[in-house]
Structure formats: structure tokens, C-alpha cells
Design a protein around this motif. Structure first.
Motif, PDB file in Angstrom:
ATOM      1  N   GLN A 120       0.823  -1.214   0.000  1.00 50.27           N
ATOM      2  CA  GLN A 120       0.000   0.000   0.000  1.00 50.27           C
ATOM      3  C   GLN A 120       0.860   1.268   0.000  1.00 50.27           C
ATOM      4  O   GLN A 120       0.465   2.282  -0.566  1.00 50.27           O
ATOM      5  CB  GLN A 120      -0.982  -0.007   1.177  1.00 50.27           C
ATOM      6  CG  GLN A 120      -1.981   1.151   1.161  1.00 50.27           C
ATOM      7  CD  GLN A 120      -2.886   1.179  -0.079  1.00 50.27           C
ATOM      8  OE1 GLN A 120      -3.424   0.161  -0.477  1.00 50.27           O
ATOM      9  NE2 GLN A 120      -3.032   2.348  -0.692  1.00 50.27           N
ATOM     10  N   ASP A 141       1.529   1.692  -3.521  1.00 49.75           N
ATOM     11  CA  ASP A 141       0.304   2.170  -4.186  1.00 49.75           C
ATOM     12  C   ASP A 141       0.150   3.686  -3.994  1.00 49.75           C
ATOM     13  O   ASP A 141      -0.206   4.410  -4.925  1.00 49.75           O
ATOM     14  CB  ASP A 141      -0.915   1.427  -3.624  1.00 49.75           C
ATOM     15  CG  ASP A 141      -2.201   1.791  -4.355  1.00 49.75           C
ATOM     16  OD1 ASP A 141      -2.431   1.251  -5.450  1.00 49.75           O
ATOM     17  OD2 ASP A 141      -2.957   2.639  -3.848  1.00 49.75           O
ATOM     18  N   LYS A 184      -5.589   3.050 -13.781  1.00 49.34           N
ATOM     19  CA  LYS A 184      -6.559   3.745 -12.922  1.00 49.34           C
ATOM     20  C   LYS A 184      -6.122   5.212 -12.848  1.00 49.34           C
ATOM     21  O   LYS A 184      -4.951   5.525 -13.104  1.00 49.34           O
ATOM     22  CB  LYS A 184      -6.644   3.094 -11.538  1.00 49.34           C
ATOM     23  CG  LYS A 184      -5.333   2.995 -10.767  1.00 49.34           C
ATOM     24  CD  LYS A 184      -5.502   2.171  -9.475  1.00 49.34           C
ATOM     25  CE  LYS A 184      -4.211   2.161  -8.662  1.00 49.34           C
ATOM     26  NZ  LYS A 184      -4.302   1.297  -7.471  1.00 49.34           N
ATOM     27  N   ASP A 194      -5.410  10.694  -4.863  1.00 47.82           N
ATOM     28  CA  ASP A 194      -5.261  10.764  -3.403  1.00 47.82           C
ATOM     29  C   ASP A 194      -5.090  12.196  -2.932  1.00 47.82           C
ATOM     30  O   ASP A 194      -5.688  12.614  -1.938  1.00 47.82           O
ATOM     31  CB  ASP A 194      -4.065   9.904  -2.944  1.00 47.82           C
ATOM     32  CG  ASP A 194      -4.320   8.408  -3.119  1.00 47.82           C
ATOM     33  OD1 ASP A 194      -5.502   8.029  -3.261  1.00 47.82           O
ATOM     34  OD2 ASP A 194      -3.346   7.641  -3.124  1.00 47.82           O
TER      35      ASP A 194
HETATM   36 MG    MG Z   1      -4.498   3.932  -4.147  1.00 45.42          MG
END
Ligand code: MG
Ligand code: IPE
Ligand code: IPE
Ligand code: MG
Ligand code: MG
Length: 305
Positions: free
Chosen positions: A229, A232, A246, A251
Motif C-alpha cells: 500500500q 500504491d 486507474k 489521493d
Molecule cells: Mg491507491
């Protein structure tokens, strides 16, 4: 290295074949739902989680076929979590695995139901397996049955209210807030790390691993689960939609609690590298049968998508 990549590809293909067989056909009633389930499952995920399950089984000398259903179940749960994560009431994303998100194609109601059905099918699949091959139980067959039940339970815990779902709640509650690094670690371990760690633990358990092996793999899984993560978060800040499949930069726009937000890209990258080293150390005593796990840990931290 090239050899490992090619062999990972072959494993991925065997896994995808098993995954397809573990689901009702697209034309089976209710076909809209089954189309939606397959649409997201076969949209082109990296399959890191199932590969981890199979690699963990291999590391302890287990057979692939004993871990394949668990690998399928994990990918179904992961895919359900992505469908729901992308919903307008959650992260509100239009692009996933390089394609329009489920709710964009099928509408919100079917997207929610496709997620529900994938989550349910995962546990149904594993339970079915336990109930059909115990027709003539004998004491010597008991250990595999208990291992399958234990794997089922740990998957439930990882996916549930104190694992993935709890992490998603903490993610929503932390959005736009100033949070402490300890809370962020907890959030990432729950929403993402728990399922990845369960892949490693479950694979090792189903592969017949002993207590020492399981303990070492537990440390490996915990490190790569968090590392996944963190990476990510970094990719969201540094990658592009074409590569990631994506939308990038979401974020920051959504004011999500991420490692990049708290520490910046460079420190987040360094932290991920430290976690990779921790994972490699945890399995240093394993022989070449853990090379798959080593390759996957590197892939998780050094990936670009
Ligand atoms: Mg993410
Ligand atoms: C994305 O997971 C969601 C997170 C938990 C960060 P992956 O990066 O494994 O997504 P796919 O399966 O390859 O699409
Ligand atoms: C997703 O985290 C975690 C789960 C789906 C459980 P993110 O929201 O960061 O995942 P992406 O970036 O949308 O794939
Ligand atoms: Mg999210
Ligand atoms: Mg998201």
C-alpha cells in the motif's frame, strides 16, 4: 530473472483458468450479474495476491493444486473490494484495470451486487471444497481438512470488520484529517496488508508448512502487505493513468491519508525499500523454493503499476 518472469506468466495463466472455472458461466442466470462479475475479474489485474498464495505453498514444499481454490477466493475478494472502492460513495473512480469501472458499465446497483456475489462466492467455493472431499474421513486425512478450515477462518478475518473492511472505514474517516503515522500504518495494514498477509499465511498453511516456516512467512507477509500500500500511494502520486490502469493523482485531490501525504514521495519510497529488505530477511533461511516469494516481494516494491 527472465526465466522467473516467464514462469510467473505460466502460473498466472493456470490460475486464470481455475478462476474462470470457479465461477458460473456468463450466460447462466442472472446473466447481467455474472457478466459484471467476470468483467471486473478478467479486466487485467496483476494477480499478485493469488501468485503470493501459490508461492507461499511452494516455499513450504506444498502442491499448487492444494492452494489454487484459496488463490481464486482471494482474487474474488480483492476484486469485490475494488468494485466497491470505486463506487461514487467511496473513491468515485471511473477507471480500473484499464477499463471503465463496474458502476460506469453496469450501474451502481449491479456493481454493488457483483461485489456482494464475488465476496460470497469466495467463501462458498472454499466451503464447498471442504464438504465434498470428506466423504470417507479418516484420522490421517484430518490434518488437511483442519488446515483448510483454518485458512478459511483467517481469510474471513482478513477480509472482515477488523481487516479490509475496517481499513476502508478508517480510510474514509481519515480523509481530509491530520492523522498520526501510527494511525496511517494501522489503516494501511488493515485495508490492504491484511489480505496480502492472509495470502501468504493461507498458502503456507495449505501447502503443509510447519510452525517455524509459518512464523517466518508471517513476518514476510506483514512486511510486503504494508509495503504494497505504501507503493500504491507512491504510484498514485507519480504514475499516470495509462500505466496504472486507474486515475492517477486522486489521493491528493481527495485529501486521502497516504504515506506520500505524511512523508513525501522520497521517504515513502525509502520506507517501501526497507520493508522489502525486512521481507527478504524473514525468508533468508529458505532455499530456492522461496525464490518465487523473493521475486514477488521485489515486484511489489519495484513495480510501476
Ligand atoms: Mg491507491
Ligand atoms: C489495488 O490493488 C488496490 C490496493 C489494495 C492498493 P492491485 O494493485 O493489486 O490491483 P490489480 O489487482 O492489479 O488491479
Ligand atoms: C484500496 O486502496 C484498498 C482496497 C480496495 C481495500 P486504494 O483506494 O488506494 O486503491 P486504489 O488506488 O483505488 O486501487
Ligand atoms: Mg480507497
Ligand atoms: Mg481507490
Amino acid at each position: 530473472m527472465a526465466e522467473t518472469a516467464a514462469s510467473l506468466d505460466r502460473t498466472r495463466r493456470r490460475f486464470e483458468e481455475a478462476l474462470s472455472q470457479a465461477l458460473p458461466a456468463e450466460s447462466d442466470w442472472p446473466d447481467t450479474l455474472h457478466r459484471a462479475m467476470r468483467y471486473s475479474l478478467f479486466a487485467g489485474g496483476k494477480r499478485i495476491r493469488p501468485l503470493l498464495v501459490l508461492a507461499a505453498a511452494e516455499a513450504v514444499g506444498g502442491r499448487e493444486e492444494d492452494a489454487l481454490p484459496f488463490a481464486c477466493a482471494v482474487e474474488m475478494i480483492h476484486t469485490y473490494s475494488l468494485i466497491h472502492d470505486d463506487l461514487p460513495c467511496m473513491d468515485d473512480d471511473d477507471l480500473r484495470r484499464g477499463k471503465p469501472t463496474s458502476h460506469k458499465v453496469f450501474g451502481e446497483a449491479i456493481a454493488i451486487l457483483a461485489g456482494d456475489a464475488l465476496l460470497t462466492r469466495a467463501f462458498h467455493l472454499l466451503a464447498e471444497l471442504g464438504s465434498t472431499d470428506e466423504a470417507t474421513p479418516s484420522p490421517s486425512d484430518d490434518a488437511p481438512a483442519r488446515r483448510r478450515l483454518a485458512a478459511l477462518a483467517l481469510l474471513g478475518a482478513a477480509a472482515g470488520s477488523q481487516g479490509l473492511v475496517g481499513g476502508q472505514v478508517l480510510d474514509l474517516e481519515s480523509t481530509g484529517q491530520e492523522i498520526h503515522a501510527r494511525t496511517l500504518e494501522r489503516l494501511h495494514r488493515a485495508k490492504t496488508g491484511a489480505l496480502l498477509a492472509a495470502c501468504v499465511r493461507g498458502g503456507a498453511l495449505l501447502g503443509g508448512g510447519g510452525r517455524d516456516d509459518l512464523e517466518r512467512l508471517e513476518r514476510y507477509g506483514s512486511a510486503i502487505g504494508l509495503g504494497f500500500q505504501v507503493v500504491d500511494d507512491v504510484l498514485d502520486a507519480t504514475g499516470d493513468a495509462q500505466e496504472l490502469g486507474k486515475t492517477a493523482g486522486k489521493d491528493q485531490d481527495a485529501r486521502k491519508a497516504t504515506y506520500v501525504r505524511l512523508f513525501g514521495v522520497e521517504r515513502a519510497r525509502r520506507f517501501a525499500t526497507e520493508l522489502l529488505e525486512e521481507a527478504e530477511q524473514a525468508i533468508a533461511r529458505f532455499g530456492p523454493q522461496a525464490d518465487r516469494l523473493r521475486e514477488l516481494a521485489r515486484l511489489i516494491v519495484e513495480r510501476r503499476a
